[in-house]
Scaffold this active site. Sequence first.
Site, PDB file in Angstrom:
ATOM      1  N   ASP A   1       7.702  -4.598 -18.371  1.00  0.00           N
ATOM      2  CA  ASP A   1       7.949  -4.079 -17.344  1.00  0.00           C
ATOM      3  C   ASP A   1       8.157  -2.660 -17.510  1.00  0.00           C
ATOM      4  O   ASP A   1       8.891  -2.277 -18.344  1.00  0.00           O
ATOM      5  CB  ASP A   1       9.183  -4.715 -16.634  1.00  0.00           C
ATOM      6  CG  ASP A   1       9.168  -4.874 -15.159  1.00  0.00           C
ATOM      7  OD1 ASP A   1       9.040  -5.852 -14.877  1.00  0.00           O
ATOM      8  OD2 ASP A   1       9.582  -3.793 -14.592  1.00  0.00           O
ATOM      9  N   LEU A   2       7.490  -1.877 -16.493  1.00  0.00           N
ATOM     10  CA  LEU A   2       7.519  -0.439 -16.835  1.00  0.00           C
ATOM     11  C   LEU A   2       8.957   0.199 -16.365  1.00  0.00           C
ATOM     12  O   LEU A   2       9.283   1.341 -16.871  1.00  0.00           O
ATOM     13  CB  LEU A   2       6.605   0.159 -15.785  1.00  0.00           C
ATOM     14  CG  LEU A   2       6.825   0.893 -14.606  1.00  0.00           C
ATOM     15  CD1 LEU A   2       6.664   2.376 -14.607  1.00  0.00           C
ATOM     16  CD2 LEU A   2       6.043   0.462 -13.481  1.00  0.00           C
TER      17      LEU A   2
ATOM     18  N   ARG B   1      -2.391  -4.567  14.442  1.00  0.00           N
ATOM     19  CA  ARG B   1      -1.320  -4.910  13.342  1.00  0.00           C
ATOM     20  C   ARG B   1      -0.467  -3.665  13.471  1.00  0.00           C
ATOM     21  O   ARG B   1      -0.971  -2.461  13.189  1.00  0.00           O
ATOM     22  CB  ARG B   1      -2.115  -5.026  11.986  1.00  0.00           C
ATOM     23  CG  ARG B   1      -1.495  -5.232  10.895  1.00  0.00           C
ATOM     24  CD  ARG B   1      -2.246  -5.484   9.607  1.00  0.00           C
ATOM     25  NE  ARG B   1      -2.806  -4.404   8.912  1.00  0.00           N
ATOM     26  CZ  ARG B   1      -3.740  -4.329   7.779  1.00  0.00           C
ATOM     27  NH1 ARG B   1      -3.867  -5.533   7.426  1.00  0.00           N
ATOM     28  NH2 ARG B   1      -4.093  -3.282   7.701  1.00  0.00           N
TER      29      ARG B   1
ATOM     30  N   ALA C   1       2.370  -0.580  -9.044  1.00  0.00           N
ATOM     31  CA  ALA C   1       3.022  -0.390  -7.870  1.00  0.00           C
ATOM     32  C   ALA C   1       2.973  -1.500  -6.797  1.00  0.00           C
ATOM     33  O   ALA C   1       1.890  -2.422  -6.869  1.00  0.00           O
ATOM     34  CB  ALA C   1       2.574   0.937  -7.168  1.00  0.00           C
TER      35      ALA C   1
ATOM     36  N   GLY D   1      -1.281  -8.404 -11.214  1.00  0.00           N
ATOM     37  CA  GLY D   1      -2.484  -8.433 -11.904  1.00  0.00           C
ATOM     38  C   GLY D   1      -2.826  -9.492 -12.948  1.00  0.00           C
ATOM     39  O   GLY D   1      -1.854 -10.466 -12.823  1.00  0.00           O
TER      40      GLY D   1
ATOM     41  N   TYR E   1       6.174   2.174   2.066  1.00  0.00           N
ATOM     42  CA  TYR E   1       5.100   2.187   0.933  1.00  0.00           C
ATOM     43  C   TYR E   1       4.827   3.841   0.591  1.00  0.00           C
ATOM     44  O   TYR E   1       4.771   4.307  -0.575  1.00  0.00           O
ATOM     45  CB  TYR E   1       4.122   1.258   1.168  1.00  0.00           C
ATOM     46  CG  TYR E   1       2.970   1.586   0.067  1.00  0.00           C
ATOM     47  CD1 TYR E   1       2.934   1.493  -0.964  1.00  0.00           C
ATOM     48  CD2 TYR E   1       1.649   2.149   0.768  1.00  0.00           C
ATOM     49  CE1 TYR E   1       1.883   1.713  -1.893  1.00  0.00           C
ATOM     50  CE2 TYR E   1       0.508   2.187   0.054  1.00  0.00           C
ATOM     51  CZ  TYR E   1       0.516   2.211  -1.388  1.00  0.00           C
ATOM     52  OH  TYR E   1      -0.360   2.486  -2.250  1.00  0.00           O
TER      53      TYR E   1
ATOM     54  N   HIS F   1      -6.756  -7.584   2.422  1.00  0.00           N
ATOM     55  CA  HIS F   1      -7.519  -6.382   2.724  1.00  0.00           C
ATOM     56  C   HIS F   1      -8.930  -6.903   3.255  1.00  0.00           C
ATOM     57  O   HIS F   1      -9.283  -8.061   3.053  1.00  0.00           O
ATOM     58  CB  HIS F   1      -8.043  -5.728   1.181  1.00  0.00           C
ATOM     59  CG  HIS F   1      -6.778  -4.923   0.774  1.00  0.00           C
ATOM     60  ND1 HIS F   1      -5.989  -5.522  -0.273  1.00  0.00           N
ATOM     61  CD2 HIS F   1      -6.303  -3.819   1.085  1.00  0.00           C
ATOM     62  CE1 HIS F   1      -5.043  -4.758  -0.381  1.00  0.00           C
ATOM     63  NE2 HIS F   1      -5.153  -3.840   0.123  1.00  0.00           N
TER      64      HIS F   1
HETATM   65  N1  UFG Z   1      -8.268  -5.601   9.142  1.00  0.00           N
HETATM   66  C1  UFG Z   1      -8.750  -6.487  10.269  1.00  0.00           C
HETATM   67  N2  UFG Z   1      -8.346  -7.607  10.007  1.00  0.00           N
HETATM   68  C2  UFG Z   1      -7.867  -8.026   8.840  1.00  0.00           C
HETATM   69  C3  UFG Z   1      -7.595  -7.139   7.827  1.00  0.00           C
HETATM   70  C4  UFG Z   1      -7.658  -6.027   8.054  1.00  0.00           C
HETATM   71  O1  UFG Z   1      -8.950  -6.107  11.263  1.00  0.00           O
HETATM   72  O2  UFG Z   1      -7.855  -9.189   8.452  1.00  0.00           O
HETATM   73  C5  UFG Z   1      -8.290  -4.103   9.617  1.00  0.00           C
HETATM   74  C6  UFG Z   1      -6.899  -3.220   9.517  1.00  0.00           C
HETATM   75  O3  UFG Z   1      -6.446  -3.107  10.788  1.00  0.00           O
HETATM   76  C7  UFG Z   1      -7.459  -1.803   9.152  1.00  0.00           C
HETATM   77  C8  UFG Z   1      -8.680  -2.101   8.260  1.00  0.00           C
HETATM   78  O4  UFG Z   1      -9.013  -3.461   8.724  1.00  0.00           O
HETATM   79  O5  UFG Z   1      -7.793  -1.113  10.447  1.00  0.00           O
HETATM   80  C9  UFG Z   1      -8.561  -1.824   6.866  1.00  0.00           C
HETATM   81  O6  UFG Z   1      -7.472  -2.917   6.535  1.00  0.00           O
HETATM   82  P1  UFG Z   1      -7.061  -3.093   5.048  1.00  0.00           P
HETATM   83  O7  UFG Z   1      -5.934  -4.237   5.053  1.00  0.00           O
HETATM   84  O8  UFG Z   1      -8.182  -3.617   4.239  1.00  0.00           O
HETATM   85  O9  UFG Z   1      -6.501  -1.544   4.529  1.00  0.00           O
HETATM   86  P2  UFG Z   1      -5.438  -0.560   4.925  1.00  0.00           P
HETATM   87  O10 UFG Z   1      -6.395   0.543   5.588  1.00  0.00           O
HETATM   88  O11 UFG Z   1      -4.448  -1.058   6.016  1.00  0.00           O
HETATM   89  O12 UFG Z   1      -4.651  -0.145   3.717  1.00  0.00           O
HETATM   90  C10 UFG Z   1      -5.170   0.705   2.839  1.00  0.00           C
HETATM   91  C11 UFG Z   1      -4.505   0.279   1.438  1.00  0.00           C
HETATM   92  C12 UFG Z   1      -3.323   0.609   1.351  1.00  0.00           C
HETATM   93  C13 UFG Z   1      -2.705   1.950   1.758  1.00  0.00           C
HETATM   94  C14 UFG Z   1      -3.436   2.127   3.390  1.00  0.00           C
HETATM   95  C15 UFG Z   1      -3.152   3.532   3.750  1.00  0.00           C
HETATM   96  O13 UFG Z   1      -5.149  -0.900   0.984  1.00  0.00           O
HETATM   97  O14 UFG Z   1      -2.440   0.542   0.118  1.00  0.00           O
HETATM   98  O15 UFG Z   1      -5.045   1.959   3.157  1.00  0.00           O
HETATM   99  O16 UFG Z   1      -3.340   3.513   5.342  1.00  0.00           O
HETATM  100  F1  UFG Z   1      -1.580   2.154   1.996  1.00  0.00           F
END
Ligand code: UFG
Length: 323
Positions: free
Chosen positions: A49-50, A281, A73, A34, A139, A187
């Site tokens: 720290d929590l 991925r 988290a 954060g 996770y 993300h």
């Molecule tokens: N993606 C890409 N290219 C990138 C990054 C992501 O194609 O460079 C795709 C991923 O494969 C996924 C989608 O975009 O299909 C969204 O990916 P994010 O990493 O943005 O988010 P996630 O869905 O993987 O993750 C989210 C939350 C996590 C949680 C998860 C639950 O951020 O905390 O949903 O599945 F655990």
Amino acid sequence: MILVVGGAGYIGSHVVKQLVETKPVVVLDNLSTGHRYAVDKRAVFVHGDLGDRATLVRMFEKYPIDAVMHFAANSLVGESVVEPMKYYKNNVAATLTLLETMMEYGVKRFIFSSTAAVYGIPNVDLITEDCPTNPINPYGRSKLMIEHMLSDFASAYDLRYVVLRYFNAAGAHESGDIGEDHHPETHLIPLILQHLLGLRDKISVFGTDYDTPDGTCIRDYIHVTDLAEAHILALHALLSDEKKTATYNLGNGLGYSVKEVIDMCERVTGKKATIEYTARRPGDPERLVASSENIARELGWQATRSLEDIIASAWRWHASKRG
Ligand code: UFG
């Protein structure tokens, strides 16, 4: 007073900004992910720290805490696979210390940030809260373990709690003061926008052979301000004794593919992305879309911001900080 653990993080800081309008707030955050700048000036800030019992005891002694919101988290799926110990320690063990201290001080109202990752790979179009929970990574398992702890604590010690299972949080605060600021960023939406700002040379699409209309993964993107509003409603329901325990999904109920998200980012920004199509991925479920009917019916919550609103707010934030 409300204790917000992890109130300097992405979602926590957005909730704090709304909460301070009506309630005194104390934030506990170790600033490992954060940012101090993200904590609204009207909140008291404690750097700590929590999982550190002495810090918690000092806080419960000093402040008249009525309820705790817990955002702190580790939350990277990939990292959790290679470093599970970190997840069981910082998520599960630290939360147990927090709950133990809360019970000792008679603080019995708790709002917990959970995740769509508790469902694993669901085989339904719209995920409801009664879908089986089968997380496929440490996770998701760490979050589900805490959900089980909460349920047991409710039966044994009369803990009152609301679990909020977030789908894909995105977007930034309308003030432009805070937004998504992860280091490293993993993300989708911030990565696309950083690319469109010229800070990355391309955006990678992970997998084009999923069983979806355009072959890319589908997710349910929810504006962080809509998420924050749900927390305020949940807190009100707990403090007024309208609810004793509840578990809710938080999503828009709309699925967008990775390609559709890139298209929308191009439309909102008026810029063209360079796209690289790569392999899947590991650990990515094909489709995760929430039914948020339960929280709508029981607490009157509605997501009111569209994917376009999400991207437009995120773009203002990233463009203003150039990253
Ligand atoms: N993606 C890409 N290219 C990138 C990054 C992501 O194609 O460079 C795709 C991923 O494969 C996924 C989608 O975009 O299909 C969204 O990916 P994010 O990493 O943005 O988010 P996630 O869905 O993987 O993750 C989210 C939350 C996590 C949680 C998860 C639950 O951020 O905390 O949903 O599945 F655990």
